[in-house]
Design a protein around this motif. Structure first.
Motif, PDB file in Angstrom:
ATOM      1  N   ALA A  22      41.495 -41.616  30.756  1.00 18.19           N
ATOM      2  CA  ALA A  22      40.482 -42.531  31.410  1.00 18.19           C
ATOM      3  C   ALA A  22      38.961 -42.820  30.734  1.00 18.19           C
ATOM      4  CB  ALA A  22      40.030 -42.052  32.885  1.00 18.19           C
ATOM      5  N   PRO A  23      38.292 -41.854  30.189  1.00 17.82           N
ATOM      6  CA  PRO A  23      36.996 -42.066  29.622  1.00 17.82           C
ATOM      7  C   PRO A  23      37.051 -43.374  28.416  1.00 17.82           C
ATOM      8  CG  PRO A  23      37.143 -39.853  29.873  1.00 17.82           C
ATOM      9  CD  PRO A  23      38.851 -40.375  30.024  1.00 17.82           C
ATOM     10  N   ARG A  24      37.762 -43.164  27.559  1.00 18.59           N
ATOM     11  CA  ARG A  24      37.979 -44.233  26.503  1.00 18.59           C
ATOM     12  C   ARG A  24      38.111 -45.616  27.164  1.00 18.59           C
ATOM     13  NH1 ARG A  24      40.823 -47.378  23.191  1.00 18.59           N
ATOM     14  NH2 ARG A  24      42.842 -46.751  24.419  1.00 18.59           N
ATOM     15  N   LEU A  25      39.229 -45.805  27.817  1.00 14.38           N
ATOM     16  CA  LEU A  25      39.537 -46.975  28.374  1.00 14.38           C
ATOM     17  C   LEU A  25      38.335 -47.497  29.538  1.00 14.38           C
ATOM     18  CD1 LEU A  25      43.342 -46.201  29.299  1.00 14.38           C
ATOM     19  CD2 LEU A  25      42.488 -47.855  27.826  1.00 14.38           C
ATOM     20  N   ILE A  26      37.791 -46.507  30.165  1.00 16.78           N
ATOM     21  CA  ILE A  26      36.524 -46.945  31.210  1.00 16.78           C
ATOM     22  C   ILE A  26      35.406 -47.558  30.201  1.00 16.78           C
ATOM     23  CG2 ILE A  26      34.839 -46.544  32.761  1.00 16.78           C
ATOM     24  CD1 ILE A  26      36.726 -43.962  33.782  1.00 16.78           C
ATOM     25  N   HIS A  27      35.215 -46.843  29.008  1.00 14.45           N
ATOM     26  CA  HIS A  27      34.144 -47.405  28.251  1.00 14.45           C
ATOM     27  C   HIS A  27      34.508 -48.910  27.693  1.00 14.45           C
ATOM     28  CE1 HIS A  27      30.945 -47.251  25.159  1.00 14.45           C
ATOM     29  NE2 HIS A  27      32.058 -47.800  24.365  1.00 14.45           N
ATOM     30  N   ARG A  28      35.704 -49.061  27.308  1.00 10.96           N
ATOM     31  CA  ARG A  28      36.070 -50.565  26.682  1.00 10.96           C
ATOM     32  C   ARG A  28      36.363 -51.570  27.893  1.00 10.96           C
ATOM     33  NH1 ARG A  28      37.844 -50.347  21.615  1.00 10.96           N
ATOM     34  NH2 ARG A  28      39.191 -52.297  21.889  1.00 10.96           N
ATOM     35  N   PHE A  29      36.844 -51.168  29.202  1.00 10.97           N
ATOM     36  CA  PHE A  29      37.111 -52.086  30.244  1.00 10.97           C
ATOM     37  C   PHE A  29      35.729 -52.320  31.239  1.00 10.97           C
ATOM     38  CE2 PHE A  29      41.501 -51.655  29.312  1.00 10.97           C
ATOM     39  CZ  PHE A  29      42.237 -52.839  29.545  1.00 10.97           C
ATOM     40  N   GLY A  30      35.049 -51.252  31.401  1.00 14.12           N
ATOM     41  CA  GLY A  30      33.992 -51.110  32.354  1.00 14.12           C
ATOM     42  C   GLY A  30      34.880 -50.665  33.473  1.00 14.12           C
ATOM     43  N   THR A  31      34.092 -50.025  34.499  1.00 13.02           N
ATOM     44  CA  THR A  31      34.615 -49.137  35.447  1.00 13.02           C
ATOM     45  C   THR A  31      35.311 -49.972  36.430  1.00 13.02           C
ATOM     46  OG1 THR A  31      32.654 -47.488  35.239  1.00 13.02           O
ATOM     47  CG2 THR A  31      34.095 -47.451  37.461  1.00 13.02           C
ATOM     48  N   MET A  32      34.584 -50.923  36.975  1.00 11.73           N
ATOM     49  CA  MET A  32      35.440 -51.831  38.147  1.00 11.73           C
ATOM     50  C   MET A  32      36.397 -52.667  37.593  1.00 11.73           C
ATOM     51  SD  MET A  32      35.172 -52.389  41.205  1.00 11.73           S
ATOM     52  CE  MET A  32      35.703 -53.350  42.543  1.00 11.73           C
ATOM     53  N   ARG A  33      36.506 -53.164  36.337  1.00 14.79           N
ATOM     54  CA  ARG A  33      37.551 -53.922  35.913  1.00 14.79           C
ATOM     55  C   ARG A  33      38.670 -52.875  35.346  1.00 14.79           C
ATOM     56  NH1 ARG A  33      36.651 -57.705  30.745  1.00 14.79           N
ATOM     57  NH2 ARG A  33      36.171 -55.593  29.571  1.00 14.79           N
ATOM     58  N   PHE A  34      38.275 -51.645  34.940  1.00 16.03           N
ATOM     59  CA  PHE A  34      39.277 -50.751  34.607  1.00 16.03           C
ATOM     60  C   PHE A  34      40.221 -50.570  35.688  1.00 16.03           C
ATOM     61  CE2 PHE A  34      40.017 -46.193  35.408  1.00 16.03           C
ATOM     62  CZ  PHE A  34      40.952 -45.919  34.434  1.00 16.03           C
ATOM     63  N   SER A 217      30.933 -52.636  27.874  1.00 16.50           N
ATOM     64  CA  SER A 217      32.354 -53.036  28.011  1.00 16.50           C
ATOM     65  C   SER A 217      32.568 -54.121  26.982  1.00 16.50           C
ATOM     66  CB  SER A 217      32.822 -53.253  29.328  1.00 16.50           C
ATOM     67  OG  SER A 217      32.410 -54.491  29.987  1.00 16.50           O
ATOM     68  N   LEU A 218      33.978 -54.399  26.812  1.00 21.97           N
ATOM     69  CA  LEU A 218      34.407 -55.518  25.879  1.00 21.97           C
ATOM     70  C   LEU A 218      34.813 -56.886  26.773  1.00 21.97           C
ATOM     71  CD1 LEU A 218      36.084 -53.421  23.117  1.00 21.97           C
ATOM     72  CD2 LEU A 218      33.864 -54.465  22.967  1.00 21.97           C
ATOM     73  N   ASP A 227      45.141 -51.215  24.394  1.00 27.40           N
ATOM     74  CA  ASP A 227      44.185 -50.945  25.611  1.00 27.40           C
ATOM     75  C   ASP A 227      44.941 -51.120  26.818  1.00 27.40           C
ATOM     76  OD1 ASP A 227      41.888 -50.248  24.172  1.00 27.40           O
ATOM     77  OD2 ASP A 227      41.296 -52.536  23.896  1.00 27.40           O
ATOM     78  N   PHE A 228      45.834 -52.122  26.915  1.00 26.18           N
ATOM     79  CA  PHE A 228      46.556 -52.757  27.974  1.00 26.18           C
ATOM     80  C   PHE A 228      47.872 -51.649  28.002  1.00 26.18           C
ATOM     81  CE2 PHE A 228      44.429 -56.552  27.604  1.00 26.18           C
ATOM     82  CZ  PHE A 228      43.682 -56.803  28.817  1.00 26.18           C
ATOM     83  N   MET A 229      48.350 -51.133  26.990  1.00 21.11           N
ATOM     84  CA  MET A 229      49.453 -50.289  27.180  1.00 21.11           C
ATOM     85  C   MET A 229      48.779 -49.045  27.645  1.00 21.11           C
ATOM     86  SD  MET A 229      51.610 -51.170  23.817  1.00 21.11           S
ATOM     87  CE  MET A 229      52.665 -49.456  23.800  1.00 21.11           C
ATOM     88  N   GLY A 230      47.694 -48.578  27.246  1.00 20.79           N
ATOM     89  CA  GLY A 230      46.982 -47.304  27.598  1.00 20.79           C
ATOM     90  C   GLY A 230      46.829 -47.444  29.278  1.00 20.79           C
ATOM     91  N   ILE A 231      46.269 -48.614  29.583  1.00 20.55           N
ATOM     92  CA  ILE A 231      46.057 -48.381  31.250  1.00 20.55           C
ATOM     93  C   ILE A 231      47.196 -48.744  31.858  1.00 20.55           C
ATOM     94  CG2 ILE A 231      45.822 -50.962  31.399  1.00 20.55           C
ATOM     95  CD1 ILE A 231      43.086 -50.594  32.843  1.00 20.55           C
ATOM     96  N   THR A 232      48.403 -49.351  31.387  1.00 22.69           N
ATOM     97  CA  THR A 232      49.599 -49.274  32.026  1.00 22.69           C
ATOM     98  C   THR A 232      50.135 -47.958  32.096  1.00 22.69           C
ATOM     99  OG1 THR A 232      49.861 -51.709  31.351  1.00 22.69           O
ATOM    100  CG2 THR A 232      51.925 -50.308  31.997  1.00 22.69           C
TER     101      THR A 232
END
Length: 304
Positions: A22-34, A217-218, A227-232
């Protein structure tokens, strides 16, 4: 019913993997969007599984209001607070605070469901929880300065988010129990819970948070396929598998025992952090892990 009670342990394994991802993905997406993206993906997968398996039945819809409320408290509020805490405190410290959902669940199940625990089970739950506390509080040496050990924002705010996530999880588990006791399919219950959370998150994100993206966030255009494969993958492991297994366990065993076993994530996460950060946890972390193993064994044996 040992296998049902071990569902909490399986859920803990799934959530450990999620916490490390989670931490890397939260940083890139932003918490709410993640969290909105993660829960929406999980909801879509669960709906597909439930429709293909024809898992929806009348026993579920009779308890629909409670199951939906369970999703709003446990997924919409609980999960959002949890991953906000992960971003602010890191996975290790969030883990020990989130583990308070175990005594919260025991108290709530005693208060509202009249569930009683034997002295052996109470001792076992105490050992598990004590082990979790020791593993986290003494799981860091002074020379460990990894980014995940740094606090973003006020410490008190991060602590409140983690405790709020724990309370949301405990309430969500409690509210799903009546439908499961009435024979509703656990996957269908999980589908309704997650879908209710997804709808609430989409509304909140679209109406409010979409225009308040954190500067760190990006934008969507810069997020990669990885990023999207990771969050899936995170949604599948943590929510589709982990949450469904936990809901099934809640329906077939004592709420307090299942949620106590699910609270050992902080101990399981220590080897993962060792591999990820290349820094060996302190001796106290391993003492805590031993207490957790002893407590878990007592819980399973006392259920036979």
């Amino acid at each position: 019913m040992p296998f049902a009670e071990l569902s909490g342990f399986v859920a803990a394994l799934c959530w450990t993997v999620s916490s490390l991802m989670a931490p890397r993905l939260i940083h890139r997406f932003g918490t709410m969007r993640f969290n909105t993206t993660r829960i929406t993906i999980a909801s879509s997968l669960l709906i597909l599984i439930s429709l293909l398996g024809q898992r929806f039945d009348t026993s579920l819809w009779q308890h629909a209001p409670l199951v939906i409320l369970s999703g709003l408290l446990g997924i919409f509020l609980g999960d959002t607070m949890l991953f906000t805490a992960v971003h602010r405190l890191g996975p290790r410290r969030t883990g020990v605070l989130f583990a308070t959902n175990a005594p919260m669940s025991i108290f709530l199940s005693w208060l509202f469901l009249n569930e009683a625990l034997s002295l052996t089970q109470l001792l076992a739950c105490g050992l598990v929880f004590s082990g979790v506390i020791i593993a986290i509080l003494f799981g860091k040496r002074r020379e460990q300065l990894h980014e995940w050990e740094q606090t973003k924002g006020k410490l008190s705010t991060g602590v409140l988010f983690a405790l709020g996530g724990a309370l949301g999880q405990a309430c969500g588990a409690l509210l799903s129990k009546p439908a499961l006791l009435d024979g509703a399919d656990p996957i269908a219950v999980s589908t309704v819970r997650v879908s209710a959370g997804a709808i609430a998150l989409l509304l909140a994100y679209g109406l409010y948070y979409r225009h308040r993206r954190p500067a760190s966030s990006l934008p969507f255009s810069e997020l990669t396929r990885s990023d999207f494969m990771g969050i899936t993958a995170l949604a599948t492991v943590g929510m589709v598998i982990g949450m469904s297994v936990l809901v099934w366990g809640v329906g077939h065993a004592n709420v307090g025992i299942v949620t106590t076993l699910s609270a050992i994530v902080p101990v399981l996460i220590l080897p993962g952090l060792w591999i990820t950060t290349k820094q060996r946890p302190a001796f106290g972390a391993w003492i805590g892990a031993i207490l957790v193993v002893i407590g878990a064994a007592l819980i399973v044996l006392s259920g036979q």
